[in-house]
Design a protein around this motif. Structure first.
Motif, PDB file in Angstrom:
ATOM      1  N   MET A 141       0.859  -1.191   0.071  1.00 55.44           N
ATOM      2  CA  MET A 141       0.043   0.188   0.082  1.00 55.44           C
ATOM      3  C   MET A 141       0.784   1.180  -0.093  1.00 55.44           C
ATOM      4  SD  MET A 141      -3.108  -0.536   0.090  1.00 55.44           S
ATOM      5  CE  MET A 141      -4.154   0.761   1.049  1.00 55.44           C
ATOM      6  N   LYS A 142       2.005   1.137   0.730  1.00 52.49           N
ATOM      7  CA  LYS A 142       2.849   2.503   1.136  1.00 52.49           C
ATOM      8  C   LYS A 142       3.516   2.509  -0.438  1.00 52.49           C
ATOM      9  CE  LYS A 142       7.117   3.783   2.970  1.00 52.49           C
ATOM     10  NZ  LYS A 142       8.122   3.392   4.086  1.00 52.49           N
ATOM     11  N   ALA A 143       4.181   1.644  -1.087  1.00 49.31           N
ATOM     12  CA  ALA A 143       4.611   1.596  -2.210  1.00 49.31           C
ATOM     13  C   ALA A 143       3.849   2.148  -3.586  1.00 49.31           C
ATOM     14  CB  ALA A 143       5.439   0.295  -2.634  1.00 49.31           C
ATOM     15  N   LEU A 144       2.557   1.736  -3.429  1.00 48.27           N
ATOM     16  CA  LEU A 144       1.636   2.077  -4.507  1.00 48.27           C
ATOM     17  C   LEU A 144       1.204   3.303  -4.300  1.00 48.27           C
ATOM     18  CD1 LEU A 144       0.073   0.885  -6.824  1.00 48.27           C
ATOM     19  CD2 LEU A 144      -1.824  -0.095  -5.289  1.00 48.27           C
ATOM     20  N   LYS A 145       0.867   3.993  -3.077  1.00 43.95           N
ATOM     21  CA  LYS A 145       0.354   5.350  -2.938  1.00 43.95           C
ATOM     22  C   LYS A 145       1.618   6.216  -3.362  1.00 43.95           C
ATOM     23  CE  LYS A 145      -2.714   4.575   0.778  1.00 43.95           C
ATOM     24  NZ  LYS A 145      -2.959   4.567   2.145  1.00 43.95           N
ATOM     25  N   MET A 146       2.818   5.862  -2.852  1.00 41.07           N
ATOM     26  CA  MET A 146       3.882   6.709  -3.568  1.00 41.07           C
ATOM     27  C   MET A 146       4.201   6.705  -5.029  1.00 41.07           C
ATOM     28  SD  MET A 146       7.854   5.976  -2.011  1.00 41.07           S
ATOM     29  CE  MET A 146       9.180   7.241  -2.571  1.00 41.07           C
ATOM     30  N   ALA A 147       3.975   5.650  -5.388  1.00 37.52           N
ATOM     31  CA  ALA A 147       3.958   5.488  -6.912  1.00 37.52           C
ATOM     32  C   ALA A 147       3.242   6.426  -7.935  1.00 37.52           C
ATOM     33  CB  ALA A 147       4.159   4.179  -7.566  1.00 37.52           C
ATOM     34  N   SER A 182       8.802   7.050 -10.104  1.00 37.54           N
ATOM     35  CA  SER A 182       7.586   6.566 -10.124  1.00 37.54           C
ATOM     36  C   SER A 182       7.571   5.083 -10.499  1.00 37.54           C
ATOM     37  CB  SER A 182       6.195   7.089 -10.719  1.00 37.54           C
ATOM     38  OG  SER A 182       5.017   6.434 -10.917  1.00 37.54           O
ATOM     39  N   GLU A 183       8.222   4.834 -11.535  1.00 37.14           N
ATOM     40  CA  GLU A 183       8.735   3.297 -11.869  1.00 37.14           C
ATOM     41  C   GLU A 183       9.236   2.624 -10.650  1.00 37.14           C
ATOM     42  OE1 GLU A 183       9.925   1.397 -15.833  1.00 37.14           O
ATOM     43  OE2 GLU A 183      11.116   2.840 -15.300  1.00 37.14           O
ATOM     44  N   GLU A 184      10.514   3.191 -10.232  1.00 37.94           N
ATOM     45  CA  GLU A 184      11.096   2.851  -9.001  1.00 37.94           C
ATOM     46  C   GLU A 184      10.257   2.244  -7.902  1.00 37.94           C
ATOM     47  OE1 GLU A 184      14.800   3.746  -6.123  1.00 37.94           O
ATOM     48  OE2 GLU A 184      14.264   4.922  -7.875  1.00 37.94           O
ATOM     49  N   ALA A 185       8.960   3.267  -7.741  1.00 42.57           N
ATOM     50  CA  ALA A 185       8.302   3.012  -6.366  1.00 42.57           C
ATOM     51  C   ALA A 185       7.368   1.940  -6.913  1.00 42.57           C
ATOM     52  CB  ALA A 185       7.466   4.279  -6.241  1.00 42.57           C
ATOM     53  N   PHE A 186       6.696   1.808  -8.031  1.00 38.47           N
ATOM     54  CA  PHE A 186       5.969   0.625  -8.465  1.00 38.47           C
ATOM     55  C   PHE A 186       6.841  -0.517  -8.179  1.00 38.47           C
ATOM     56  CE2 PHE A 186       3.067   3.360 -11.244  1.00 38.47           C
ATOM     57  CZ  PHE A 186       1.792   3.004 -10.450  1.00 38.47           C
ATOM     58  N   SER A 187       7.934  -0.643  -8.596  1.00 37.52           N
ATOM     59  CA  SER A 187       8.695  -1.883  -8.490  1.00 37.52           C
ATOM     60  C   SER A 187       8.791  -2.425  -7.285  1.00 37.52           C
ATOM     61  CB  SER A 187      10.418  -1.709  -9.047  1.00 37.52           C
ATOM     62  OG  SER A 187      11.033  -0.947  -8.205  1.00 37.52           O
ATOM     63  N   LEU A 188       8.597  -1.799  -6.156  1.00 36.99           N
ATOM     64  CA  LEU A 188       8.496  -2.193  -4.841  1.00 36.99           C
ATOM     65  C   LEU A 188       7.022  -2.862  -4.497  1.00 36.99           C
ATOM     66  CD1 LEU A 188      10.016   1.134  -3.150  1.00 36.99           C
ATOM     67  CD2 LEU A 188      11.154  -0.969  -3.617  1.00 36.99           C
ATOM     68  N   CYS A 189       6.318  -2.690  -5.337  1.00 40.56           N
ATOM     69  CA  CYS A 189       5.023  -3.535  -5.125  1.00 40.56           C
ATOM     70  C   CYS A 189       5.180  -4.949  -5.519  1.00 40.56           C
ATOM     71  CB  CYS A 189       4.046  -2.676  -5.952  1.00 40.56           C
ATOM     72  SG  CYS A 189       3.505  -1.109  -5.472  1.00 40.56           S
ATOM     73  N   VAL A 207       0.378   0.847 -14.038  1.00 36.00           N
ATOM     74  CA  VAL A 207       1.686   0.780 -14.828  1.00 36.00           C
ATOM     75  C   VAL A 207       1.763   0.858 -16.190  1.00 36.00           C
ATOM     76  CG1 VAL A 207       3.741  -1.009 -14.878  1.00 36.00           C
ATOM     77  CG2 VAL A 207       2.429  -0.752 -12.793  1.00 36.00           C
ATOM     78  N   PRO A 208       1.025   0.155 -17.099  1.00 37.59           N
ATOM     79  CA  PRO A 208       1.026   0.611 -18.467  1.00 37.59           C
ATOM     80  C   PRO A 208       0.853   1.997 -18.759  1.00 37.59           C
ATOM     81  CG  PRO A 208      -1.075  -0.993 -17.856  1.00 37.59           C
ATOM     82  CD  PRO A 208      -0.109  -0.877 -16.654  1.00 37.59           C
ATOM     83  N   MET A 209      -0.032   2.666 -18.046  1.00 39.57           N
ATOM     84  CA  MET A 209      -0.264   3.977 -18.470  1.00 39.57           C
ATOM     85  C   MET A 209       1.091   4.706 -18.138  1.00 39.57           C
ATOM     86  SD  MET A 209      -3.836   5.376 -16.769  1.00 39.57           S
ATOM     87  CE  MET A 209      -5.299   4.885 -17.458  1.00 39.57           C
ATOM     88  N   LEU A 210       1.933   4.385 -17.236  1.00 41.09           N
ATOM     89  CA  LEU A 210       3.323   4.910 -16.779  1.00 41.09           C
ATOM     90  C   LEU A 210       4.291   4.595 -17.675  1.00 41.09           C
ATOM     91  CD1 LEU A 210       5.220   6.109 -14.443  1.00 41.09           C
ATOM     92  CD2 LEU A 210       5.930   3.765 -14.116  1.00 41.09           C
ATOM     93  N   GLN A 211       4.135   3.452 -18.565  1.00 44.70           N
ATOM     94  CA  GLN A 211       5.140   2.916 -19.777  1.00 44.70           C
ATOM     95  C   GLN A 211       4.772   4.021 -20.708  1.00 44.70           C
ATOM     96  OE1 GLN A 211       7.488   1.332 -19.523  1.00 44.70           O
ATOM     97  NE2 GLN A 211       7.332   0.139 -17.617  1.00 44.70           N
ATOM     98  N   LEU A 212       3.303   4.070 -20.951  1.00 44.88           N
ATOM     99  CA  LEU A 212       3.034   4.935 -21.988  1.00 44.88           C
ATOM    100  C   LEU A 212       3.550   6.274 -22.012  1.00 44.88           C
ATOM    101  CD1 LEU A 212       1.329   4.930 -24.740  1.00 44.88           C
ATOM    102  CD2 LEU A 212      -0.750   5.216 -23.424  1.00 44.88           C
TER     103      LEU A 212
END
Length: 581
Positions: free
Chosen positions: A158-164, A190-197, A208-213
């Motif tokens: 939850m923490k990592a997702l909110k941060m991302a 943001s990508e680094e934070a998502f990687s913690l999930c 995540v796909p939105m982030l890549q786009l």
């Protein structure tokens, strides 16, 4: 005579240095008062009033640089009769040096801001995920597209997702301002934070796909052709991610969105970028197919002015009307239904915000647990439902770290309950310390500040231990803790916040209010220093609008589609001409 003595004194205090090179001569300076910029400006003036940025100064084999701290010439190592070499750059070179210095300063500022962004997002996500007593009048929660709060995995997830998500939202704001380079750096964080999930959890959402786009879109807008290979890999991840979260051909997404085409703009951008990558890789057929598909979807997003006028005549906002029409394929009735749904969501959100603020204010009055957490309002509600007084149940939860079972054991144990009530009664008899009100704006960013540090919250012994002597020790501990707490004074901000809280909740008696306010002040501990400005910047950019991510202005995409289709036609025409010749 007096003036002559003053002049002689000034001369005696001045030091002489020799300047050679672009300008040569002796200068009378005060080594302890003059700085490098002052010397540079004086040499520039004597060299013909040139720009100081063009003048270079070298002493003892090293370049003298302007020090922001204002270091004197003496501190820089210069002594009386020192020899300084001066150089004079060409006007263009001088401007180039100034531009380089400005660029370096801007880059350093940007780097510092990225660090602040990361730290602020980390602090916010930590406080809003671990049950801490909040300093803010809001709570950051995760919601699905219907506006319902959701829980994802563990507290760390939850923490990592909110941060991302906070960092991603910040990047989207920068993209809307056409600040693509800055946005790209934030997207990488943001990508680094998502990687913690946990990957299995984030596969179910399209963030995540939105982030890549968005990352590849920044590449494209920066015209960074050197990243084509990595861009292709990111686009593949984006398409696979959309398929996992939206379903094949967006079937799952359509089902959730009542057959609406809210994601159409996403696929316009995706297929445009896929076409551009294919074009530069020499795959013209794939490029033409992707670009043609993107153009078809782009045309579906061109809303007729007449349709917008029909909705605005009904009283709806023009921007909201256009968004609704784009997402419903210009269907007027479906657009009205969507607008009504969004209006109802805003009303519910406003009511939830008011309730959240009320709960946070109430939690502040109960104070922090020994582990600096807030009293769990759901568990408190459970205890009050079965008949315990609210302030007594809150105190039982607080000193037992929100362990509902231990709190219930305390409340149902006559001796421990009596000891707890005696402690509360003793506080009621003590006068409440109140400070004079300060400026209203002094604590606006942190409604409740920490009281005097070092006062540990009162403890009740282990409820599983034997009673008797322990019960006597309990009372002694409570009295000692009460005496220590009496020394803690609430500050101005806390007093004002508590006064506001009293006005908001009329269910509690005056004596109970004084008790809880005092307990909150005594149990507050000094926390880490917050970057309030950056935290507010991040929090204020969270819209809570589930459809905002899909509401993309595709004007730039339309121009790019036309440009690359034209390039493909030109290449095809050139190839045909070469073949015929």
């Amino acid at each position: 005579m007096a003036s002559g003595e003053a002049s002689a004194s000034a001369s005696a205090s001045a030091d002489r240095i020799r300047v050679v090179g672009a300008w040569a001569g002796a200068l009378e300076v005060e080594l302890g008062a003059w700085t490098v910029p002052m010397l540079r400006a004086e040499v520039a003036r004597r060299a013909g009033d040139v720009e100081p940025d063009r003048v270079g100064l070298i002493f003892g084999g090293r370049v003298l640089k302007d020090d922001p701290a204002g270091v004197s010439l003496q501190q820089a190592g210069l002594k009386s009769n020192a020899k300084v070499l001066s150089t004079l750059a060409s006007p263009d070179r001088g401007k180039a040096l100034a531009a380089e210095a400005a660029a370096a300063a801007a880059e350093e500022e940007h780097s510092n801001k990225l660090v602040r962004l990361w730290d602020a997002a980390q602090a916010l996500s930590q406080r809003h995920s671990d049950g801490s007593l909040l300093d803010e009048n809001f709570n950051i929660a995760l919601e699905d597209q219907s506006g319902q709060k959701v829980m994802f995995g563990s507290a760390d997830d939850m923490k990592a997702l909110k941060m991302a998500l906070m960092l991603h939202q910040k990047a989207k704001v920068l993209i809307k301002k056409n600040m693509y380079k800055e946005a790209l750096d934030v997207l990488m964080m943001s990508e680094e934070a998502f990687s913690l999930c946990d990957n299995k959890l984030i596969e179910r959402v399209d963030n995540v796909p939105m982030l890549q786009l968005d990352i590849v879109w920044c590449y494209f807008m920066l015209r960074d052709v050197s990243r084509l290979e990595v861009a292709g890999a990111r686009l593949n991840k984006a398409r696979l991610g959309f398929e996992l979260s939206h379903g094949k051909d967006s079937t799952r997404f359509r089902l959730l969105q009542a057959a609406r085409h809210a994601d159409l703009a996403l696929y316009v951008r995706l297929e445009l970028l896929e076409g551009v990558v294919a074009y530069y890789n020499g795959n013209t057929e794939k490029a033409r197919g992707s670009l043609s598909s993107a153009q078809s979807k782009y045309m579906q997003l061109q809303v007729p002015d007449e349709a917008i006028a029909m909705l605005t005549d009904m009283g709806y906002d023009a921007r909201a009307s256009k968004r609704a029409l784009k997402m419903t394929g210009y269907d007027i009735q479906s657009s009205v239904d969507l607008l009504c749904e969004e209006r109802e969501k805003k009303i519910r959100r406003r009511e939830q915000d008011i309730e959240t603020q009320r709960e946070i204010m109430e939690q502040r009055r109960y104070g922090k647990t020994p582990m600096n957490k807030a009293v769990d309002m759901q568990k408190l509600k459970g205890l009050t439902t079965i008949g315990f007084e609210k302030y007594l149940a809150a105190e039982a939860l607080r000193i037992n770290e929100n362990d509902a079972e231990k709190a219930l054991d305390l409340l149902t144990n006559p001796e421990l309950n009596c000891a707890l009530q005696s402690k509360i009664q003793s506080r009621r008899k003590r006068p409440l310390h109140v400070l004079g009100a300060g400026p209203l704006g002094a604590g606006a960013a942190a409604p409740v500040a920490a009281a005097a540090a070092g006062n540990a919250p009162p403890q009740i012994p282990d409820l599983n231990a034997a009673e008797g002597d322990n019960q006597e020790q309990l009372v002694n501990n409570e009295e000692e803790a009460a005496n220590n707490e009496a020394e803690a004074l609430p500050n101005d901000t806390e007093a004002m916040a508590n006064e506001e809280a009293v006005n908001q909740d009329q269910d509690m008696g005056d004596e109970e209010e004084e008790l809880i306010e005092e307990e909150a002040g005594a149990s507050h501990a000094q926390g880490p220093v917050r970057d309030v400005a950056m935290e507010n910047e991040l929090a204020n950019e969270l819209t809570g609008d589930a459809l905002d991510d899909y509401d993309i202005d595709v004007a730039n995409e339309g121009h790019a589609i036309a440009e690359y289709l034209s390039l493909l036609e030109s290449a095809a025409a050139a190839a045909a001409a070469a073949a015929s010749s």
